[in-house]
Write a protein that holds these residues in place. Structure first.
Motif, PDB file in Angstrom:
ATOM      1  N   GLU A 146       0.829  -1.203   0.000  1.00  0.00           N
ATOM      2  CA  GLU A 146       0.000   0.000   0.000  1.00  0.00           C
ATOM      3  C   GLU A 146       0.868   1.259   0.000  1.00  0.00           C
ATOM      4  O   GLU A 146       0.592   2.218  -0.734  1.00  0.00           O
ATOM      5  CB  GLU A 146      -0.927  -0.013   1.215  1.00  0.00           C
ATOM      6  CG  GLU A 146      -2.150   0.863   1.050  1.00  0.00           C
ATOM      7  CD  GLU A 146      -3.248   0.515   2.040  1.00  0.00           C
ATOM      8  OE1 GLU A 146      -4.418   0.749   1.693  1.00  0.00           O
ATOM      9  OE2 GLU A 146      -2.923   0.024   3.138  1.00  0.00           O
ATOM     10  N   LEU A 149       2.372   1.643  -3.454  1.00  0.00           N
ATOM     11  CA  LEU A 149       1.360   2.073  -4.414  1.00  0.00           C
ATOM     12  C   LEU A 149       0.988   3.542  -4.208  1.00  0.00           C
ATOM     13  O   LEU A 149       0.742   4.271  -5.182  1.00  0.00           O
ATOM     14  CB  LEU A 149       0.126   1.188  -4.300  1.00  0.00           C
ATOM     15  CG  LEU A 149      -0.886   1.267  -5.439  1.00  0.00           C
ATOM     16  CD1 LEU A 149      -0.245   0.962  -6.777  1.00  0.00           C
ATOM     17  CD2 LEU A 149      -2.037   0.308  -5.185  1.00  0.00           C
ATOM     18  N   ASN A 150       0.968   3.978  -2.969  1.00  0.00           N
ATOM     19  CA  ASN A 150       0.695   5.390  -2.694  1.00  0.00           C
ATOM     20  C   ASN A 150       1.757   6.286  -3.320  1.00  0.00           C
ATOM     21  O   ASN A 150       1.477   7.395  -3.769  1.00  0.00           O
ATOM     22  CB  ASN A 150       0.640   5.641  -1.188  1.00  0.00           C
ATOM     23  CG  ASN A 150      -0.656   5.134  -0.573  1.00  0.00           C
ATOM     24  OD1 ASN A 150      -1.667   4.985  -1.253  1.00  0.00           O
ATOM     25  ND2 ASN A 150      -0.615   4.852   0.731  1.00  0.00           N
ATOM     26  N   LYS A 153       1.523   5.103  -7.551  1.00  0.00           N
ATOM     27  CA  LYS A 153       0.171   5.182  -8.127  1.00  0.00           C
ATOM     28  C   LYS A 153      -0.245   3.921  -8.892  1.00  0.00           C
ATOM     29  O   LYS A 153      -1.284   3.352  -8.621  1.00  0.00           O
ATOM     30  CB  LYS A 153       0.026   6.409  -9.037  1.00  0.00           C
ATOM     31  CG  LYS A 153       0.462   7.725  -8.378  1.00  0.00           C
ATOM     32  CD  LYS A 153      -0.201   7.955  -7.042  1.00  0.00           C
ATOM     33  CE  LYS A 153       0.310   9.217  -6.376  1.00  0.00           C
ATOM     34  NZ  LYS A 153      -0.195   9.349  -4.973  1.00  0.00           N
ATOM     35  N   ASN A 172      -3.902  -0.821  -9.016  1.00  0.00           N
ATOM     36  CA  ASN A 172      -4.319   0.577  -9.031  1.00  0.00           C
ATOM     37  C   ASN A 172      -5.377   0.723  -7.942  1.00  0.00           C
ATOM     38  O   ASN A 172      -6.332  -0.041  -7.888  1.00  0.00           O
ATOM     39  CB  ASN A 172      -4.900   0.928 -10.412  1.00  0.00           C
ATOM     40  CG  ASN A 172      -5.193   2.393 -10.556  1.00  0.00           C
ATOM     41  OD1 ASN A 172      -5.554   3.072  -9.585  1.00  0.00           O
ATOM     42  ND2 ASN A 172      -5.049   2.892 -11.774  1.00  0.00           N
ATOM     43  N   LYS A 173      -5.191   1.677  -7.044  1.00  0.00           N
ATOM     44  CA  LYS A 173      -6.108   1.794  -5.907  1.00  0.00           C
ATOM     45  C   LYS A 173      -7.549   2.075  -6.326  1.00  0.00           C
ATOM     46  O   LYS A 173      -8.483   1.837  -5.555  1.00  0.00           O
ATOM     47  CB  LYS A 173      -5.619   2.877  -4.948  1.00  0.00           C
ATOM     48  CG  LYS A 173      -4.632   2.354  -3.918  1.00  0.00           C
ATOM     49  CD  LYS A 173      -4.607   3.236  -2.704  1.00  0.00           C
ATOM     50  CE  LYS A 173      -3.959   2.513  -1.539  1.00  0.00           C
ATOM     51  NZ  LYS A 173      -3.935   3.351  -0.329  1.00  0.00           N
ATOM     52  N   SER A 174      -7.736   2.594  -7.522  1.00  0.00           N
ATOM     53  CA  SER A 174      -9.096   2.860  -7.990  1.00  0.00           C
ATOM     54  C   SER A 174      -9.802   1.582  -8.431  1.00  0.00           C
ATOM     55  O   SER A 174     -11.017   1.572  -8.643  1.00  0.00           O
ATOM     56  CB  SER A 174      -9.062   3.857  -9.153  1.00  0.00           C
ATOM     57  OG  SER A 174      -8.358   3.307 -10.251  1.00  0.00           O
ATOM     58  N   PHE A 178      -8.600  -4.258  -5.888  1.00  0.00           N
ATOM     59  CA  PHE A 178      -7.264  -3.986  -5.362  1.00  0.00           C
ATOM     60  C   PHE A 178      -6.939  -4.852  -4.141  1.00  0.00           C
ATOM     61  O   PHE A 178      -5.931  -5.565  -4.105  1.00  0.00           O
ATOM     62  CB  PHE A 178      -7.151  -2.491  -5.021  1.00  0.00           C
ATOM     63  CG  PHE A 178      -6.013  -2.133  -4.128  1.00  0.00           C
ATOM     64  CD1 PHE A 178      -4.711  -2.181  -4.595  1.00  0.00           C
ATOM     65  CD2 PHE A 178      -6.227  -1.747  -2.812  1.00  0.00           C
ATOM     66  CE1 PHE A 178      -3.648  -1.850  -3.771  1.00  0.00           C
ATOM     67  CE2 PHE A 178      -5.184  -1.413  -1.981  1.00  0.00           C
ATOM     68  CZ  PHE A 178      -3.886  -1.462  -2.461  1.00  0.00           C
ATOM     69  N   HIS A 179      -7.803  -4.808  -3.117  1.00  0.00           N
ATOM     70  CA  HIS A 179      -7.546  -5.570  -1.902  1.00  0.00           C
ATOM     71  C   HIS A 179      -7.557  -7.074  -2.169  1.00  0.00           C
ATOM     72  O   HIS A 179      -6.736  -7.820  -1.638  1.00  0.00           O
ATOM     73  CB  HIS A 179      -8.576  -5.224  -0.826  1.00  0.00           C
ATOM     74  CG  HIS A 179      -8.402  -3.863  -0.233  1.00  0.00           C
ATOM     75  ND1 HIS A 179      -8.946  -2.729  -0.796  1.00  0.00           N
ATOM     76  CD2 HIS A 179      -7.716  -3.454   0.866  1.00  0.00           C
ATOM     77  CE1 HIS A 179      -8.628  -1.679  -0.063  1.00  0.00           C
ATOM     78  NE2 HIS A 179      -7.884  -2.072   0.948  1.00  0.00           N
TER      79      HIS A 179
END
Length: 306
Positions: A146, A149-150, A153, A172-174, A178-179
């Motif tokens: 995480e 990725l932060n 991106k 991609n967190k969008s 993702f999880h």
């Protein structure tokens, strides 16, 4: 000479893309006697390593016609040269066969050196060249992924010991999955996995560069299908001609000493943009594709350099 090929079962090979068969065929042209066997055919007994192997004679230049002799027990010390050519996964079966082959008389040349292979998993060997690779972490920590990725991106997540483009995902967190993707990696395997910064240049393809004795001898561009981040031929990537850039040559020169010193005579590296992504030493491929595009016969180059 008597030549042994430790490889996957021939019945499961793709005759259009396999790179072991051209090496066997070139060996046959040089009047060698060739034998094929699987890692499961190895037996160590009374301080000797035996194998149950088939002789092979390829009867057509497209490799589809071949003749196998009856399987017989052979002392591997009787071989003049052995090629290790089975595909990953790089699992305990793979590693165990490397340990067994290391018991052979050191006078017997093995391509690639089993100790070199054992110490150089493709996605770990590159870590020795931090200036050549994209931002990368190897972890089993959800929190570390995480954080990574932060910062970047978009990332790519893949198994540490996979091959052929299997289980490679864009993170991609969008993405609503993702999880689930990360949890799946954590729950399915005990090993850590690899996460790298996504390189947008992949839409134009990656380069597979073949090195023999540390020197680049051929390359192709592998172009992914539309809306796909994987360029591997196994998952539909298309091959195209390419030229080696100054950066490509710099990467090859930078890793040459490591390859040569560890007996990694035949290697294939993957490059995206300006970055080294993998160093493939277990069972490098793309011999046939390069020959089709350029008429460069890498199997012949391999034998000429032995």
């Amino acid at each position: 000479m008597k030549i042994g090929f430790q490889m996957d079962h021939i019945s499961g090979l793709n005759f259009k893309t396999d790179s072991t068969l051209p090496i066997i065929y070139e060996s046959q042209k040089r009047k060698n006697i060739n034998y094929i066997f699987h890692p499961s055919d190895l037996t160590h007994k009374n301080n000797k390593l035996f194998v149950y192997a088939n002789s092979i004679k390829i009867l057509s230049s497209n490799f589809k016609r071949y003749k196998l002799g009856a399987k017989k027990k052979l002392l591997l010390d009787s071989m003049d040269l052995i090629f290790i050519r089975q595909d990953p996964p790089y699992n305990m079966q793979y590693i165990s066969s490397m340990h067994m082959l290391e018991q052979l008389n050191p006078k017997i040349k093995i391509i690639n050196n089993p100790q070199g292979i054992r110490n150089a998993p493709e996605k770990l060997l590159m870590l020795r060249f931090q200036k050549l690779i994209p931002p990368t972490i190897i972890t089993r920590s959800f929190e570390e992924v995480e954080k990574f990725l932060n910062k970047y991106k978009k990332c790519v997540i893949k198994p540490l010991y996979g091959n052929g483009g299997e289980d490679i995902f864009l993170l991609n967190k969008s993405d609503k999955n993702f999880h689930q993707i990360i949890e799946n990696f954590i729950n399915r395997n005990k090993e850590p996995f690899i996460v790298q910064k996504f390189l947008s240049e992949i839409v134009k393809g990656d380069k597979r560069i073949i090195l023999v004795n540390g020197n680049p001898v051929g390359a192709i561009k592998r172009i992914p299908q539309k809306n796909e981040i994987r360029s591997n031929i196994h998952v539909g990537g298309k091959c195209a001609k390419t030229k080696l850039s100054k950066r490509d040559l710099q990467i090859c020169a930078s890793i040459k000493k490591e390859l040569v010193n560890n007996g990694l005579f035949f290697a294939g590296i993957d490059v995206i943009g300006n970055f080294l992504i993998e160093i493939n030493v277990t069972s490098p491929t793309c011999i046939q594709e390069i020959k089709e595009l350029y008429k460069i016969d890498i199997a012949k180059i391999i034998w000429d350099n032995l």
